[in-house]
Design a protein around this motif. Structure first.
Motif, PDB file in Angstrom:
ATOM      1  N   TYR A 266      -6.135  15.399  43.226  1.00 30.48           N
ATOM      2  CA  TYR A 266      -5.271  16.214  42.375  1.00 30.48           C
ATOM      3  C   TYR A 266      -4.167  15.363  41.742  1.00 30.48           C
ATOM      4  O   TYR A 266      -3.795  15.555  40.587  1.00 30.48           O
ATOM      5  CB  TYR A 266      -4.637  17.355  43.179  1.00 30.48           C
ATOM      6  N   GLN A 269      -5.048  13.709  38.541  1.00 31.85           N
ATOM      7  CA  GLN A 269      -4.986  14.602  37.383  1.00 31.85           C
ATOM      8  C   GLN A 269      -3.553  14.891  36.951  1.00 31.85           C
ATOM      9  O   GLN A 269      -3.215  14.810  35.767  1.00 31.85           O
ATOM     10  CB  GLN A 269      -5.696  15.915  37.713  1.00 31.85           C
ATOM     11  N   TYR A 270      -2.692  15.209  37.909  1.00 31.37           N
ATOM     12  CA  TYR A 270      -1.358  15.714  37.563  1.00 31.37           C
ATOM     13  C   TYR A 270      -0.332  14.614  37.324  1.00 31.37           C
ATOM     14  O   TYR A 270       0.784  14.900  36.899  1.00 31.37           O
ATOM     15  CB  TYR A 270      -0.868  16.663  38.654  1.00 31.37           C
ATOM     16  N   ARG A 272      -0.852  12.067  35.208  1.00 25.97           N
ATOM     17  CA  ARG A 272      -1.156  11.411  33.937  1.00 25.97           C
ATOM     18  C   ARG A 272       0.083  11.452  33.043  1.00 25.97           C
ATOM     19  O   ARG A 272       0.451  12.485  32.518  1.00 25.97           O
ATOM     20  CB  ARG A 272      -2.322  12.099  33.238  1.00 25.97           C
ATOM     21  N   PRO A 333      -8.483  10.117  28.653  1.00 20.03           N
ATOM     22  CA  PRO A 333      -8.722  10.934  29.845  1.00 20.03           C
ATOM     23  C   PRO A 333     -10.094  10.674  30.444  1.00 20.03           C
ATOM     24  O   PRO A 333     -11.044  10.330  29.744  1.00 20.03           O
ATOM     25  CB  PRO A 333      -8.617  12.370  29.301  1.00 20.03           C
ATOM     26  N   TYR A 335     -11.958  12.966  32.076  1.00 26.32           N
ATOM     27  CA  TYR A 335     -12.850  14.109  32.037  1.00 26.32           C
ATOM     28  C   TYR A 335     -12.541  14.985  30.833  1.00 26.32           C
ATOM     29  O   TYR A 335     -11.414  15.032  30.343  1.00 26.32           O
ATOM     30  CB  TYR A 335     -12.710  14.965  33.302  1.00 26.32           C
ATOM     31  N   GLN A 338      -9.537  17.267  31.036  1.00 28.90           N
ATOM     32  CA  GLN A 338      -8.217  16.730  30.726  1.00 28.90           C
ATOM     33  C   GLN A 338      -7.939  16.786  29.230  1.00 28.90           C
ATOM     34  O   GLN A 338      -6.806  16.996  28.813  1.00 28.90           O
ATOM     35  CB  GLN A 338      -8.110  15.296  31.229  1.00 28.90           C
ATOM     36  N   ASP A 346      -2.605  24.007  30.170  1.00 30.58           N
ATOM     37  CA  ASP A 346      -3.337  24.309  31.398  1.00 30.58           C
ATOM     38  C   ASP A 346      -3.377  25.810  31.586  1.00 30.58           C
ATOM     39  O   ASP A 346      -2.390  26.450  31.900  1.00 30.58           O
ATOM     40  CB  ASP A 346      -2.628  23.644  32.590  1.00 30.58           C
ATOM     41  N   GLU A 353     -13.166  21.856  36.824  1.00 33.92           N
ATOM     42  CA  GLU A 353     -12.192  21.401  37.807  1.00 33.92           C
ATOM     43  C   GLU A 353     -12.667  21.746  39.212  1.00 33.92           C
ATOM     44  O   GLU A 353     -12.560  20.938  40.140  1.00 33.92           O
ATOM     45  CB  GLU A 353     -10.848  22.064  37.518  1.00 33.92           C
TER      46      GLU A 353
END
Length: 363
Positions: A266, A269-270, A272, A333, A335, A338, A346, A353
């Motif tokens: 996680y 992802q968060y 970035r 990114p 994926y 993203q 979001d 996800e």
């Protein structure tokens, strides 16, 4: 432009807007055409539309081969209007060929199928030329049950570390990302600042809003609290030593080791910390394509290479061919999800996800 193989001349086109977006969303068109001769009687839903842009040396002597083919899609709607500011017009709206898969929920059981077999199935179903990299691992049922067909393809692509999209030449690409690393154009902020009209130019966003440098995963399991954390020390330092933590619950965290692993994934992802840019009203340039690089100069520390996330082309009677919007990011990114987050915000966990979480737990 062409509609069902018939050319519509530029003199009859009042506006032609194309929005090219990344893999999760369909690219789209919105075209307003002179309807004094009732073209609206001939235009129909589901007709193929091809859009061409470019410049010609002699406006009185040119052919469609002198322009660049940039988009192919199908009409979703035909909207005639009489007596408006532009007179009698008809508006065509539609999307690229991924749109039909976005609209359709999958009803096929791909038992013991691989990702590439699933991609080939959809290519054949929709008459698309397959550009598909073979894969070997079997896809579990939760990757294709009760999902839109396009979500099935994107989920399979994420599992393989691939991207998936439909090209303007009606090819279904399912494979590794391909790009040369060489910028397709150089954009000088000095030149833009000298010539830009009101509202034109390029703005950057280097914001820490929505960026977390620590993630904690908690799950209450069999009467116990299972907890795991991960943090990015380098990002904490760059944010002045401030810890910005996101606390999450996840039912997959049945052991501390799994909780730590989920927290780390996680965090990827968060945390970035991308710099994004938005450029308005540039001259039209068909070299601007999704995933391509542009070189920004004369912007101080914001100078550098940026990846294109979204392009909006526009043709109009007054301004001709322009790049209305060019959205860029300095981080590519991992994926498609993203990309969707960057473009649309979001809106909660998607199946992709969730599928990533399953992969992380199994790894």
């Amino acid at each position: 432009m062409e509609v069902a193989g018939q050319i519509v001349l530029p003199d009859d086109i009042y506006e032609c807007d194309i929005d090219l977006t990344l893999y999760m969303a369909a690219s789209s068109f919105d075209i307003i055409i002179n309807n004094s001769d009732l073209k609206s009687d001939w235009f129909q839903k589901k007709q193929q539309v091809k859009v061409y842009y470019g410049y010609v040396a002699d406006p009185s002597n040119w052919s469609i081969n002198d322009l660049e083919h940039v988009f192919t899609g199908k009409t979703d709607g035909v909207q005639p209007q009489w007596g408006g500011q532009q007179g009698n017009v008809v508006e065509l709206v539609g999307r690229d060929y991924s749109g039909q898969m976005i609209d359709t929920y999958n009803s096929y059981a791909f038992t013991n199928w691989t990702s590439s077999e699933i991609a080939n199935y959809f290519a054949k179903k929709y008459g698309l030329t397959p550009l598909i990299t073979p894969t070997t691992s079997v896809v579990p049922s939760d990757a294709y049950q009760n999902l839109q067909e396009w979500d099935v393809l994107q989920t399979c692509a994420v599992r393989e570390g691939f991207i998936c999209y439909v090209t303007k030449d009606l090819e279904l690409y399912f494979g590794p990302r391909q790009y040369s690393g060489n910028p397709v154009a150089t954009i000088s902020m000095a030149s833009i600042s000298e010539t830009a009209a009101s509202g034109d130019g390029l703005s950057f966003d280097d914001s820490a809003v929505g960026v977390y440098n620590k993630v904690t995963v908690i799950h209450y399991y069999k009467g116990q609290t299972i907890e795991g954390s991960a943090q990015n020390d380098q990002l904490i330092q760059s944010m002045g030593g401030q810890v910005v933590e996101k606390i999450m619950t996840d039912s997959k965290a049945t052991t501390p080791a799994l909780a730590n692993q989920l927290a780390q994934n996680y965090l990827t992802q968060y945390s970035r910390e991308a710099i994004t840019g938005n450029l308005q009203n540039l001259p039209g340039n068909t070299a601007y394509v999704i995933d391509a690089l542009v070189q920004v100069t004369d912007a101080g520390r914001f100078s550098g290479k940026y990846y294109i996330e979204e392009v909006k082309f526009q043709y109009g009677k007054q301004n001709g061919f322009v790049t209305e919007t060019l959205a860029v990011t300095n981080i590519l990114p991992d994926y498609a999800y993203q990309y969707k987050t960057d473009l649309y915000g979001d809106s909660g966990e998607t199946n992709i996800e969730s599928e990533l979480d399953d992969d992380w737990e199994a790894s």
